[in-house]
Motif scaffolding. Sequence first.
Motif, PDB file in Angstrom:
ATOM      1  N   ALA A 285      -5.430  -9.009   7.619  1.00 25.11           N
ATOM      2  CA  ALA A 285      -3.981  -8.830   7.557  1.00 25.11           C
ATOM      3  C   ALA A 285      -3.684  -8.014   6.306  1.00 25.11           C
ATOM      4  N   PRO A 286      -3.781  -6.686   6.410  1.00 18.04           N
ATOM      5  CA  PRO A 286      -3.627  -5.864   5.218  1.00 18.04           C
ATOM      6  C   PRO A 286      -2.262  -6.070   4.558  1.00 18.04           C
ATOM      7  N   SER A 287      -2.285  -6.070   3.253  1.00 15.05           N
ATOM      8  CA  SER A 287      -1.053  -6.241   2.489  1.00 15.05           C
ATOM      9  C   SER A 287      -0.491  -4.867   2.157  1.00 15.05           C
ATOM     10  N   ASN A 288       0.759  -4.638   2.509  1.00  9.45           N
ATOM     11  CA  ASN A 288       1.353  -3.329   2.253  1.00  9.45           C
ATOM     12  C   ASN A 288       1.583  -3.092   0.765  1.00  9.45           C
ATOM     13  N   TRP A 289       1.524  -4.147  -0.046  1.00  9.80           N
ATOM     14  CA  TRP A 289       1.738  -4.000  -1.481  1.00  9.80           C
ATOM     15  C   TRP A 289       0.456  -3.627  -2.233  1.00  9.80           C
ATOM     16  N   LEU A 290      -0.695  -3.752  -1.617  1.00 11.93           N
ATOM     17  CA  LEU A 290      -1.960  -3.524  -2.313  1.00 11.93           C
ATOM     18  C   LEU A 290      -2.074  -2.121  -2.919  1.00 11.93           C
ATOM     19  N   PRO A 291      -1.785  -1.023  -2.205  1.00 13.99           N
ATOM     20  CA  PRO A 291      -1.884   0.303  -2.831  1.00 13.99           C
ATOM     21  C   PRO A 291      -0.922   0.484  -4.011  1.00 13.99           C
ATOM     22  N   LEU A 292       0.259  -0.102  -3.911  1.00 13.77           N
ATOM     23  CA  LEU A 292       1.234  -0.001  -5.008  1.00 13.77           C
ATOM     24  C   LEU A 292       0.738  -0.738  -6.254  1.00 13.77           C
TER      25      LEU A 292
END
Length: 190
Positions: free
Chosen positions: A59-66
């Motif tokens: 469940a990839p977290s959309n905040w990880l790259p930020l």
Amino acid sequence: MGSATSTSRKILKERIERYDRKLAKREMRYLEWAARRAQKRLIDRRSAQIEEYTPYLAAPSNWLPLVEARIRDSVLPEEYEGEFSTEWLTEDAAFAAIAFFRHGADLLPTEPHLYATNSGDLVAEFETADGSMTSVVSDQETILFAVPTIAPDSPIHTVIRRGSNTFREELRSVTKQLTSGRHGKMDPAQ
């Protein structure tokens, strides 16, 4: 040099001579070309680069790259070397923090609030309705401190050493205690 060249050399030696000299010459050139190409492939395969493994997040977290970008931007610049403050992370702590988030983002409750300690370690705070968790990531270890809402008098404290083989299990044990009971208690079947 390996099986690819020994096999192709054997084929070259066992070749049956044809009556047509032009065809035999062309055949020989193709076989020699195939042997050279097989040998080159074998050499190329031996010099493969090994990259660090990063698990696929279910469940990839959309905040990880930020978060990763913020951490990279917070590494202490060379011109400020030796002047630690809560604005800057040490390079080692930043790399450790990025690894922490990459390997455990799917287990973490929310996007963290980030800041640095005076010694350049990363502090990440997580707030949910079920409680709060603070992690301090240094180049040697990650300290997790959590306070569940249902038991504020029983805080959870765990230290995960860098390179731990049980990193995900240790992180899951803390975050699970923060989220247990979220869906309500189930009654046993009768």
